[in-house]
Every structure is written in C-alpha cells, then in structure tokens.
Write an enzyme that holds these catalytic residues in place. Structure first.
Site, PDB file in Angstrom:
ATOM      1  N   LYS A 158       0.827  -1.205   0.000  1.00 37.11           N
ATOM      2  CA  LYS A 158       0.000   0.000   0.000  1.00 37.11           C
ATOM      3  C   LYS A 158       0.868   1.265   0.000  1.00 37.11           C
ATOM      4  O   LYS A 158       0.532   2.261  -0.651  1.00 37.11           O
ATOM      5  CB  LYS A 158      -0.957  -0.012   1.206  1.00 37.11           C
ATOM      6  N   HIS A 167     -14.279   2.190   2.473  1.00 37.88           N
ATOM      7  CA  HIS A 167     -14.328   0.736   2.665  1.00 37.88           C
ATOM      8  C   HIS A 167     -15.585   0.146   2.036  1.00 37.88           C
ATOM      9  O   HIS A 167     -16.697   0.343   2.523  1.00 37.88           O
ATOM     10  CB  HIS A 167     -14.277   0.422   4.172  1.00 37.88           C
ATOM     11  N   ASN A 214     -17.102  -4.326  10.743  1.00 43.89           N
ATOM     12  CA  ASN A 214     -16.358  -5.560  11.018  1.00 43.89           C
ATOM     13  C   ASN A 214     -16.315  -5.883  12.515  1.00 43.89           C
ATOM     14  O   ASN A 214     -16.310  -7.051  12.906  1.00 43.89           O
ATOM     15  CB  ASN A 214     -14.945  -5.473  10.451  1.00 43.89           C
TER      16      ASN A 214
END
Length: 739
Positions: free
Chosen positions: A420, A463, A513
């Site tokens: 990343k 996300h 999550n």
C-alpha cells in the site's frame, strides 16, 4: 380555482387533464395540501357537466413516490403525544387519519365520471393506489416506468386500498407475492397481471389515456358492478384451498413472525375478499391503524426510509465544500474488490483508469465488468449498447502516469502495508495537488496508512463490502488529519455510484467488522458449548438475520478469520482472543483443511450444483453435544442480537460512530441486522436502555464479559435516555462531523 400542486386543463372534447407537478420538489408526493387540492379537483370534475372525464399524469420525469413519509411521522408523533391522555381517543384519531387517502381514492372511484391514470415514470405506494382507483390505467413503454407497493419494506403495508384492489384485479397468488415482497413491476408485467390496461409510446401517453375516455370508458370499478367475480376464484374454492394454507406457511418460513405488516397483508386480503368492497376497505383501515402502532413500523420507517434517505442525500457532508463532478477516477488493484469498484464507477457514467502490476492483470479486472454487464443484458436488465458504453469507460493499464488528471484514486491492492505504501507514493507522484487518495483497506488503520502520503489532509478510507456490485453500504473512514474536502469528495463519490455512505472514525475493524466479528465469535462459543450447529444457524434466522453466523464465516473464509485472530494476538496480546475459539478455528483450517466456501468445505459442505450446501456432519464430533431440548432456543436468538448491539453501543461510546442513523442503517445494509428492529441501536431503544442492561447482565453472568454493558448504556439506563435522544442527529447547532 387555482392549485399549487396541480394544473387543470379541459380540452374541446370535455376531457380534463390533471397534471401533478409540485413546485420545489424533484418528485411528487402526497402531502396534506396535495390531498386537499386533489379532493377539490375530484369535486370539480364530478360537478362540472362540461367535463366528461379526467386524465391524471405528472409534469415531472417520475409520476410520484407516494405518500410523503412526514405525513406518517406526524400521525405517529400526534398519536404518541395523545395516547397518554386518552388512549381510545388517540387511536380513533389515528384510524381517521389513516383513512384520509382511502376516502379520497374511493371518492374519485365513485364520482360518476371516468378517470384514467397516465403513468409516465416511477409510480410507488400511494400513487399506485391512486392509479388502481382510477377506471383506466395506461403506462408509458419505458424503462423509467416502475410500479410497486413497497410499503412492507418499511414495516407498514399499502393502506389506501392496495390490499383490496390488487387481489380483485389479478389472481390471489400473484397479489400476495406482490404485496408481501414489495415487488417492482415493469409495464409489461403489470399488464400481464391485469393491473394496467394499456402500454403506450411515451409521446402518445396522454392521448392514449384520453382515447379510453372518448371510447366510452365506464366510470365504475369492476367490483362495484353486479355479478363481479374474483380473478382466479373465491377464497373458499379449490384454488383457494390450494393457495392459503401454503401461503401462511411460506410467510412464516420467510419472516419467522418478525414482520407484523406482512402478516397483516394476508389478513387484509383473506378477510377483505369475503366481504363487500367498502367493508373490505374498513378492514384494511383497521389493520393499518394497528400496524402503525407497532414498534417495528416506527423503527423501520425511521431507519429504512427517513435515515436512509437523509444519508443518501449527504446528511454527513461538510457544509460549504463545492460538490465534486468526477471527470476521471483511478482504481489501484484490479483484483475482485478493485474490479468491482471499477464496475460500479463506470456504471455511474464516470471514466475509470484500472491499474495493476501488468496490463494482463488489469485487463482481467476489466473482464469482470464485462461478465457482470453481460449477465445483465442476458436477463434483460441492460441493453447491448449499455454494455458497450460501460466497457468503453474502463481503461486498463500498468502505467501510473495514466492516473494524471484523476479527481479521486481508490487503492484496493493487497492488504499489506508495504504494498500500500508503494502504491500511494507512485500514485501521488502523478496526481494533481487537489486530488483525493482513498484506501479500501478493511484492517489497517487509515491514520497509519496516511503516513505514507505527502498530503494526509487529502487521504481518507473508503471501505467497500463484497461483492461491490450488490452491497449498498460504504464506510468512509476519517484519519486523524483527514480534511473536509476529502470527506466531501468521498461522500460525493459514494452518492454518485448510488450507494449509502456512513462516516466512521479510525479504529481496528472500523464499525461494521467489529459487529460482524462479535456475531461470528458468539457462534463459535455456542459450538464449543456443545450447541448443535443447526440450532445456531436456525436461531440466527429466527432472530431476523439473513445469514447464519457459520454460513457467514464460510462466505468470508475461515482461514481469513484465522489470520485476523493471529494478527489481533500479535497486536494486542494473547488475552485479546479466546484460546478456545482460536483452537476451534485452527482445528477447522489446519487439521481439516476447511477454509470455507472458496474450497468447497467449511462449517458447511458445498457439493456441486444443483445440490444445496449442508452443515458439515463432522461439527458434532468436535465437542460433546447438548441435547436440543436442553438448549434455550430463544436465548440463542437473544445472544446473537445482544452481542452485536452491545458492540454498536461501545462504538458510539468510543466516538467511532457519532450519529445513530449511521449505526442503524449501517448494521442493516452491511450484514442484515434484523431489519424489523430498525438496526442495532434501535434494537436497544425499542427494548429500553434499562431493560436491555438487565438482559445484558443476565447474559454476562451466564456467558462472560462480552455481555458487559458499557458505561454509556448504564448512564442512559439511569437517565431513561434513548440513543436518538442522547445523540440527537437533529440537535440545533450540532456539527455532525466526526472528530
């Protein structure tokens, strides 16, 4: 008389054209004023001998979205305020208000002059009920025309004659399917069901409607004529005996009794078809009044209509930042997630540069879009030219220089900090200074990734959930240095691709999550306790979850759960993960090679199609099994919902989510948290903080610390507060930007 929301013009043949065009609104809706005006127009048409009949249509691209939901909210607010003073009087007032639209449409239907609805675009809810009350219905032959009675999706049902007119126009089986699912109909489908009379070229729509009146359309509904027979036969007939018992069973199977409105629809249709039409409308009105008083209706209207609309309109967007019109967007990584993001971006008409390590990999990512849109063409949901246009907007590349000129870049490379970092630095080297850089990470904190950026103010998390083309929620994650422009641009992008944004502060697992992992973890605990696996999965569905926690683990991959647990232990220490749960997952992955759906074996076995998945029989050998009759099934349901709701409360306490609308809508759209509750926080509010804390304490005594209520909830219980009071999203002067 002049009208604000309608125009009335009568032609030389004496046919009135009523054009509905509300000023200052993108879509027509039924407000109190609109209903008053339509009532006056019905009187005018009925009382003027020069008028032979009327055609009602819209002056906008859409016909109407139905009732303004603020009407329902006002009814509920008034009822709540008056109920304490005089419950009977308050209920009677609610009943009368619920019947206003019913009365207006019945008045139109029996006024003695023919009415035709000319449906030029989206026609939903109360607007379609208005059309059904007209004597003739014509729809434009256009993809833009969609008709539905979708009220059941927000906890209520069509209460202005919909449950009575639909099953008198089509057979009962199709009527029940449409009413209980909120099914959307094309003009062709509606005509085949007998719900509309004609389909016309859009330019000939009004003329076709007028021709029906000129050709002698009777101003009487079929059910008001002597000798009317129900399509498909009576309730008490061989067809009825074959339909109703399984219909009731299917409803129970699909809803587990969690949706009172769906059950009320069956009652309205069944009882209504046994009596004269006006009595049937009265029955519908009574059930509608009853449903409007349910906790489910209030919660679902708030979360799945009001809050969802507000978030979709950018409720959390910083004020004063100009809207971004996207000319070009870059996607880094053409794997499953990156390819999915490229598809939804191109579908929104925005040019995309899809970059991967080599041109072959990038082209493979574009092929994913080809596959998805080809499937749409095959199903008749898209045209070949739509496919060509969409694919022309995606440019695969391996050259970072092609990102020059992008307004936004979304990084969706492998979940590795080093990979990343490299992608961020190479992209920023060619981006214009005003461009925004977003990471689609699901595990690495955004503030940590922003350290790789030369401009952390322009760095943000976006996300997505998998599969991107189907999942409607997007979490926007703020780093410590993320600026307003980055937040506004991210929200503009999510809205442009027609998804719902929620804004979340930076933390491990973000919001969704964290809740999902609690859901799965509780199921692992149950397995270890010896609860039979089928009871766990069935309890989850009975509680209102669309997918059982073991099936969900298989979908996301058991080896991924293992990686997350191991990473959590490395980051937070051995106590961060229950060793018994770690042992269960290690046994599944390392001893049995069961990774989930991706390798055809996880908690379930996945045989070749058309065979269906089934729970792996070996699960019962992992732990001594409890006798099913010794397991408290209702408590299993409670544990699965309460553990998620407690995590949502902790997220609010920590300031990770700051707006209860986002916590509720996010929990429903991301993992289907029991929609009838209105979402994870509305579930607590519906029970009441004090009663919920008592439930949590009982579960904590039996099952451990994960059921410990956070201080925030204890304080709310003491003060008698709800989340929507404590964190009022509409408080004056409140800045709703996350910290």
């Amino acid at each position: 008389m002049s009208y604000t929301n309608f125009a009335l013009d009568t032609d030389a043949d004496g046919i009135a054209l009523v054009t509905w065009d509300m000023p200052g609104r993108s879509m027509n809706v039924f407000t109190e004023e609109a209903m008053r005006e339509l009532n006056a127009i019905v009187d005018k048409v009925a009382g003027d001998a020069a008028i032979k009949g009327a055609v009602i249509t819209s002056g906008k691209d859409t016909f109407s979205g139905g009732a303004d939901i603020s009407l329902l909210q006002k009814m509920l607010t008034t009822f709540a305020a008056e109920k304490g003073k005089d419950a009977e009087k308050a209920t009677k007032a609610l009943f009368d208000n619920a019947g206003m639209m019913t009365g207006l449409f019945r008045k139109l239907e029996t006024c003695g002059k023919p009415w035709v609805s000319a449906i030029n675009g989206t026609c939903m809810g109360g607007a379609f009920e208005l059309s059904l009350a007209c004597h003739g219905r014509v729809a434009a032959d256009s993809d833009k025309v969609k008709m539905a009675l979708p009220e059941v999706k927000i906890g209520i049902f069509p209460g202005a004659g919909g449950t009575q007119r639909v099953p008198r126009l089509t057979d009962q089986q199709q009527a029940l399917q449409m009413l209980t699912s909120g099914q959307t109909l094309s003009p062709q489908k509606a005509k085949s069901m007998g719900l509309i009379h004609e389909i016309a070229e859009p330019t000939r729509l009004v003329e076709t409607a007028k021709a029906m009146i000129r050709n002698g359309l009777k101003p009487v509904a079929p059910w008001d004529e002597k000798g009317f027979k129900l399509p498909g036969g009576q309730i008490y007939s061989p067809a009825g005996f074959n339909l109703w018992p399984p219909a009731i069973a299917i409803l129970r199977r699909e809803t587990y009794g969690n949706y009172p409105a769906a059950a009320a629809i069956l009652k309205c249709v069944y009882e209504g078809l046994l009596v004269p039409f006006d009595t049937a409308l009265r029955i519908e009105q009574r059930y509608f009044t009853e449903i409007m008083q349910t906790r489910e209706a209030a919660a679902m209207i708030r979360s799945l209509f009001v809050s969802l609309q507000e978030l979709n309109k950018g409720a959390r967007r910083p004020a004063g930042v100009p809207e971004t019109k996207f000319k070009k967007i870059g996607i880094l990584g053409a794997g499953f997630m990156g390819a999915g993001i490229a598809y939804v971006t191109a579908k929104a008409g925005i040019p995309v540069v899809l970059l991967d390590r080599d041109l072959e990999s990038a082209a493979k990512g574009k092929a994913h879009s080809d596959s998805l849109v080809s499937d749409q063409v095959k199903k008749g949901r898209a045209k070949p030219e739509d496919k060509d246009k969409l694919l022309s907007l995606i440019t695969p590349t391996a050259d970072y220089a092609d990102l020059a000129g992008c307004d936004l870049v979304v990084e969706a490379v492998f979940e590795d900090s080093g990979v990343k970092k490299s992608a961020t630095e190479q992209a920023e080297a060619v981006l214009k200074p005003s461009a925004i850089f977003a990471s689609n990470t699901s595990t690495i904190p955004i503030s940590s990734l922003a350290k790789n950026s030369a401009r952390p103010k322009n760095f943000i998390g976006i996300h997505f959930f998998s599969p991107v083309d189907k999942m409607m929620l997007v979490e926007i994650i703020l780093g410590k240095k993320t600026g307003d422009k980055a937040l506004a641009t991210a929200i503009d992008f999510v809205r442009a691709i027609k998804k719902t944004p929620i804004v979340v502060n930076d933390t491990r697992g973000f919001y969704v999550n964290r809740c999902v992992l609690r859901y799965m973890s509780e199921a692992y605990k149950m397995l270890i306790e010896g609860v039979p696996a089928p009871m766990i999965e069935n309890a989850a569905k009975a509680a209102g979850m669309p997918v059982g926690p073991l099936a969900l683990t298989d979908e996301t991959a058991i080896d991924l759960a293992q990686k997350i647990m191991k990473q959590t232990i490395r980051d937070l220490g051995d106590k961060a993960v229950d060793p018994k749960q770690m042992a269960l997952i290690n046994t599944m992955v390392d001893d049995h090679g069961r990774f989930g759906r991706k390798n055809g074996k996880g908690f379930y076995d996945y045989p070749a199609k058309p065979a269906k998945k089934k729970l792996w029989p070996g699960l019962r050998d992992l732990y001594p099994q409890l006798a099913p009759e010794k397991v408290d099934y209702e408590e299993l349901q409670q544990r699965l919902l309460v553990t998620i709701a407690l995590e949502a409360a902790r997220v609010m306490e920590e300031g990770i989510v700051t707006d209860p609308r986002e916590a509720d809508v996010g929990s429903i759209l991301a993992f289907g948290f029991a929609p009838y509750t209105g979402g994870a926080l509305s579930y607590i509010d519906g029970i009441g903080a004090k009663a919920f804390v008592k439930i949590a304490r009982n579960l904590q005594k039996k099952y451990g610390a994960e059921f410990k209520a956070p201080k925030l909830l204890l304080d709310m219980a003491e003060k008698g507060e709800s989340f929507y009071q404590r964190f009022d999203p509409y408080a004056k002067g409140e800045t709703r930007k996350a910290a």
